[in-house]
Design an enzyme around this catalytic site. Structure first.
Site, short mmCIF file in Angstrom:
data_model
loop_
_atom_site.label_atom_id
_atom_site.label_comp_id
_atom_site.label_asym_id
_atom_site.label_seq_id
_atom_site.Cartn_x
_atom_site.Cartn_y
_atom_site.Cartn_z
N PRO A 1 -11.57 72.02 13.00
CA PRO A 1 -10.77 72.99 12.23
C PRO A 1 -9.33 72.52 12.08
CG PRO A 1 -11.08 73.74 14.50
CD PRO A 1 -11.91 72.50 14.33
N HIS B 1 -6.32 69.59 21.62
CA HIS B 1 -5.69 69.90 20.34
C HIS B 1 -5.00 68.65 19.77
CE1 HIS B 1 -5.07 73.90 18.30
NE2 HIS B 1 -4.33 73.16 17.52
N GLY C 1 -10.72 64.87 13.39
CA GLY C 1 -9.54 65.63 12.97
C GLY C 1 -8.67 64.84 12.01
C1 FNR Z 1 -5.22 71.00 13.94
N1 FNR Z 1 -6.01 71.55 14.95
C2 FNR Z 1 -6.39 72.88 14.84
N2 FNR Z 1 -7.22 73.42 15.76
C3 FNR Z 1 -7.65 74.70 15.63
O1 FNR Z 1 -8.42 75.16 16.46
N3 FNR Z 1 -7.22 75.46 14.57
C4 FNR Z 1 -6.37 74.99 13.62
O2 FNR Z 1 -6.01 75.69 12.69
C5 FNR Z 1 -5.91 73.66 13.76
N4 FNR Z 1 -5.05 73.13 12.85
C6 FNR Z 1 -4.75 71.80 12.89
C7 FNR Z 1 -3.97 71.25 11.87
C8 FNR Z 1 -3.71 69.89 11.87
C9 FNR Z 1 -2.90 69.30 10.75
C10 FNR Z 1 -4.20 69.07 12.92
C11 FNR Z 1 -3.94 67.59 12.94
C12 FNR Z 1 -4.94 69.62 13.94
C13 FNR Z 1 -6.56 70.71 16.04
C14 FNR Z 1 -7.85 70.05 15.59
O3 FNR Z 1 -8.88 70.97 15.45
C15 FNR Z 1 -8.32 68.98 16.62
O4 FNR Z 1 -8.42 69.57 17.88
C16 FNR Z 1 -7.39 67.78 16.70
O5 FNR Z 1 -6.99 67.39 15.40
C17 FNR Z 1 -8.09 66.61 17.38
O6 FNR Z 1 -7.23 65.52 17.56
P1 FNR Z 1 -7.27 64.21 16.62
O7 FNR Z 1 -8.59 63.56 16.82
O8 FNR Z 1 -7.04 64.70 15.22
O9 FNR Z 1 -6.12 63.40 17.09
#
Ligand code: FNR
Length: 381
Positions: free
Chosen positions: A67, A258, A312
């Site tokens: 997400p 996250h 992500g």
């Molecule tokens: C996120 N992530 C995130 N998680 C979540 O539960 N709800 C959200 O709305 C968001 N929004 C979000 C926006 C952006 C721009 C990023 C980069 C990340 C966290 C995401 O789900 C995930 O846990 C991380 O992106 C994992 O890390 P890597 O692999 O992207 O480094």
């Protein structure tokens, strides 16, 4: 990196940035580099199959879309592109509470493959309303994110003056002017907003800085009673929390820090996964994200105890670099890398991955739990 050149700095940094000095985000990635896999030879691996059954559905590969809020900020139509990729590669897409498209639209675009991610935001009424909408729309899987009691200090966002809705001062104006393609597209289509929030505060009702600490133990119990479908808890890295969540009746745990966006002193998420697998037993469904950057990383996460892995930032960078073409290439590359890694390890299916593929399996991943994990995996495949 192409995405860095094509996107305004403010947008690139929103995706790439993390909490504090961004040490946890860097560790998420370097920890994968430290994990070594043992090649095996002379096995017939000419026919390989990545299909994986997870939470009652069959997917082409053990990989889904994490997400992420405000994806349309990266490029107009990014949510639609992700939905099409979810269909084309038969991968689950977890829609963020802060998505730039409607909850109902995403489920229909993905032909039912979407999961819905819930933040307990500024208003409990609105939170419960989103749960009701997801239920009515027909979502089967709800993912409650619990690792954002407050949004952390993300220094790049503060430096760039990143706010939703945009505040355009001289600095932001220059940034946008230096990226005319993105700026014109955004101008023509309108700045994206968090579409599932009431629009009673300027352009968007989403208050990015509001506390999300309402996602507490009492709320988990309440949600378990309210939500008839599968309930997944995201953002867990502690064994104690994981055990308690399991005992509250959640159907799966999503191990994640996250992407290092919350606690800069947190360890790499992958390091915490084996102890959680051992504590919860071999059959409990575990999802993982944070630092996955290649197909080999996916195999490593599965060897460390995950059943399923989510991507992500790489997805958003692929869109930022080359739009839908970039996104499709990224998915194809991941799929191919996973398959080729299996071949190098003498395996033909993800279900055969166990701690045996690791050169130095972590001590917390006990023999017993992995033996059972392997038996379960073989049965599943
Ligand atoms: C996120 N992530 C995130 N998680 C979540 O539960 N709800 C959200 O709305 C968001 N929004 C979000 C926006 C952006 C721009 C990023 C980069 C990340 C966290 C995401 O789900 C995930 O846990 C991380 O992106 C994992 O890390 P890597 O692999 O992207 O480094």
């Amino acid at each position: 990196m192409l995405a860095r050149r094509r996107l305004p700095r403010l947008v690139f940094d929103f995706v790439d940035g993390a909490a504090g000095r961004e040490i946890a985000a860097a560790k998420n990635i370097s920890a994968f580099d430290e994990i070594e896999l043992q090649p095996r030879v002379m096995q017939d691996v000419s026919s390989r199959n990545l299909r994986t059954t997870f939470l009652g559905s069959e997917y082409d590969c053990p990989v889904g879309i994490a997400p992420m809020g405000m994806c349309d900020l990266i490029w107009h139509g990014a949510d639609r592109m992700l939905a099409r990729a979810s269909n084309r590669f038969n991968a689950p897409l977890c829609l963020s509470s802060a998505a730039s498209c409607l909850i109902e639209d995403m489920l229909s675009w993905t032909e039912g493959r979407a999961w819905f991610q819930l933040y307990v935001g500024q208003s409990m009424d609105h939170t419960l309303d989103m749960v009701e909408r997801a239920k009515t729309a027909g979502y089967e899987t709800l993912v409650l994110t619990v690792d954002v009691p407050q949004v952390s200090r993300r220094v790049r966002d503060l430096r760039n003056g990143f706010e939703m809705p945009f505040r355009i001062g001289p600095r932001q104006f220059l940034d946008f002017a230096a990226h005319p393609k993105w700026s014109l597209t955004t101008l023509v289509n309108g700045a994206p907003s968090a579409k599932n929030f009431p629009t009673d505060r300027g352009n968007s009702g989403f208050d990015r800085g509001a506390s999300r600490a309402g996602a507490d133990w009492a709320f988990l119990n309440r949600l378990r009673d309210l939500w008839p479908g599968r309930l997944v808890i995201k953002g867990v890295t502690s064994v104690a929390d994981a055990k308690r969540i399991q005992s509250c009746g959640a159907d799966a745990i999503y191990v994640s820090n996250h992407g290092g966006r919350q606690l800069d002193s947190a360890p790499a998420a992958i390091k915490l996964l084996p102890a959680i697998r051992t504590a919860l037993g071999p059959d409990y469904p575990l999802i993982f994200d944070s630092g996955i950057r290649s197909g080999e990383d996916v195999v490593k996460a599965l060897a460390f105890g995950a059943d399923f892995v989510m991507l992500g930032r790489p997805l958003l960078f692929a869109i930022g670099a080359e739009g839908e073409r970039g996104l499709n290439s990224l998915f194809s590359i991941f799929t191919e890398e996973i398959s080729l890694t299996l071949a190098q390890l003498g395996l033909t299916r993800p279900g055969e991955i166990s701690r045996d593929v690791l050169i130095n399996p972590p001590a917390s991943l006990t023999e017993k739990s992995t033996q059972l994990h392997i038996t379960k995996s073989i049965k599943r495949a």
